[in-house]
Design a protein around this motif. Sequence first.
Motif, PDB file in Angstrom:
ATOM      1  N   GLN A  63     -28.470 -25.377  16.059  1.00 27.41           N
ATOM      2  CA  GLN A  63     -27.060 -25.572  16.405  1.00 27.41           C
ATOM      3  C   GLN A  63     -26.157 -24.472  15.856  1.00 27.41           C
ATOM      4  N   LYS A  64     -26.586 -23.795  14.805  1.00 27.92           N
ATOM      5  CA  LYS A  64     -25.795 -22.671  14.288  1.00 27.92           C
ATOM      6  C   LYS A  64     -25.679 -21.553  15.323  1.00 27.92           C
ATOM      7  N   THR A  65     -26.681 -21.436  16.189  1.00 26.89           N
ATOM      8  CA  THR A  65     -26.596 -20.410  17.232  1.00 26.89           C
ATOM      9  C   THR A  65     -25.515 -20.752  18.250  1.00 26.89           C
ATOM     10  N   TYR A  66     -25.199 -22.036  18.393  1.00 27.58           N
ATOM     11  CA  TYR A  66     -24.140 -22.428  19.324  1.00 27.58           C
ATOM     12  C   TYR A  66     -22.789 -21.878  18.868  1.00 27.58           C
ATOM     13  N   GLU A  67     -22.596 -21.816  17.556  1.00 27.23           N
ATOM     14  CA  GLU A  67     -21.345 -21.270  17.022  1.00 27.23           C
ATOM     15  C   GLU A  67     -21.191 -19.803  17.434  1.00 27.23           C
ATOM     16  N   ILE A  76     -31.454 -22.159  25.940  1.00 25.23           N
ATOM     17  CA  ILE A  76     -30.575 -23.243  25.490  1.00 25.23           C
ATOM     18  C   ILE A  76     -30.816 -24.532  26.267  1.00 25.23           C
ATOM     19  N   THR A  77     -31.023 -24.428  27.570  1.00 23.50           N
ATOM     20  CA  THR A  77     -31.249 -25.639  28.366  1.00 23.50           C
ATOM     21  C   THR A  77     -32.589 -26.290  28.050  1.00 23.50           C
ATOM     22  N   SER A  78     -33.434 -25.598  27.318  1.00 30.43           N
ATOM     23  CA  SER A  78     -34.735 -26.151  26.945  1.00 30.43           C
ATOM     24  C   SER A  78     -34.696 -26.920  25.632  1.00 30.43           C
ATOM     25  N   VAL A  79     -33.544 -26.888  24.959  1.00 29.82           N
ATOM     26  CA  VAL A  79     -33.472 -27.525  23.641  1.00 29.82           C
ATOM     27  C   VAL A  79     -32.184 -28.319  23.438  1.00 29.82           C
ATOM     28  N   ASP A  80     -31.293 -28.327  24.435  1.00 29.34           N
ATOM     29  CA  ASP A  80     -29.957 -28.888  24.235  1.00 29.34           C
ATOM     30  C   ASP A  80     -29.935 -30.402  24.035  1.00 29.34           C
ATOM     31  N   GLU A  81     -30.981 -31.104  24.458  1.00 32.40           N
ATOM     32  CA  GLU A  81     -31.029 -32.547  24.204  1.00 32.40           C
ATOM     33  C   GLU A  81     -31.591 -32.848  22.819  1.00 32.40           C
ATOM     34  N   GLU A 139     -35.316 -27.883  36.192  1.00 33.89           N
ATOM     35  CA  GLU A 139     -36.465 -28.792  36.280  1.00 33.89           C
ATOM     36  C   GLU A 139     -37.499 -28.481  35.202  1.00 33.89           C
ATOM     37  N   GLY A 140     -37.776 -27.208  34.985  1.00 32.59           N
ATOM     38  CA  GLY A 140     -38.733 -26.822  33.952  1.00 32.59           C
ATOM     39  C   GLY A 140     -38.214 -27.106  32.555  1.00 32.59           C
ATOM     40  N   ALA A 141     -36.909 -26.877  32.343  1.00 32.80           N
ATOM     41  CA  ALA A 141     -36.309 -27.164  31.041  1.00 32.80           C
ATOM     42  C   ALA A 141     -36.390 -28.650  30.726  1.00 32.80           C
ATOM     43  N   ASP A 142     -36.080 -29.473  31.718  1.00 29.75           N
ATOM     44  CA  ASP A 142     -36.146 -30.926  31.521  1.00 29.75           C
ATOM     45  C   ASP A 142     -37.579 -31.380  31.250  1.00 29.75           C
TER      46      ASP A 142
END
Length: 225
Positions: A136-140, A168-173, A204-207
């Motif tokens: 989450q620090k990378t989000y900053e 990011i879409t592979s880890v955002d959840e 689809e792949g990220a999910d």
Amino acid sequence: MAKPVLYYATLSPPSRAVLLTANLLGLDLELRPVNLLKGEQLTDDFIKMNPQHTIPTMIDADGAVVYDSHAICGYLVDKYGEDDKLYPKDLVKRAQVNARLHFDSGHLFARLRFLYEPILYSGSTDCSMDKIAYIQKTYEIMEEMLKEHPYVCGEDLTIADLCCVATITSVDEVAPIDEFKFPKLLAWMKRLSELPNYQKINQEGADELKKVFKEILTNNRTKQK
């Protein structure tokens, strides 16, 4: 004319970054899936082709072998792009894109791997808040990059956006993005989601990766009880 051959996996964020790039270039690739969880990237033939035994790996129509998603994306734009918008030839602009690509490999994707790989491949159950906070620090940093511009390198979409969004879409959840802290980041993700064929190529792949991660984590925890 022979097509470039891409060894890839839909679960792999770097593979999806290359597919997003090829799609925007209108480039048709011959796709050869590799099952990472079964270790198909560790065969003698694959290691001979790519000693790092990583995907994506590409064999161009002329036989040239290119690996590392960032290298492949830049190569494809340079060789097959009608213009250089996705990977500018201007030295200052290209340096900025390269810096963002290194941010993806050195921070975003590195921290995803730090969390995911021990669980996916080694039976770990360590999904600690420390590891999640580290992501989450990378989000900053991303929020600051996007503070005054729609894309990570300014006003124009580049391969840096494609590589970063695939990660990011592979880890955002797993490492949730706070909508109040990171509105620019979420707006950027929505902007990228409107690219042609984005859902099929990336989301689809990220999910699926997030689903597999959660299933394996649950199984690992069950085994340790």
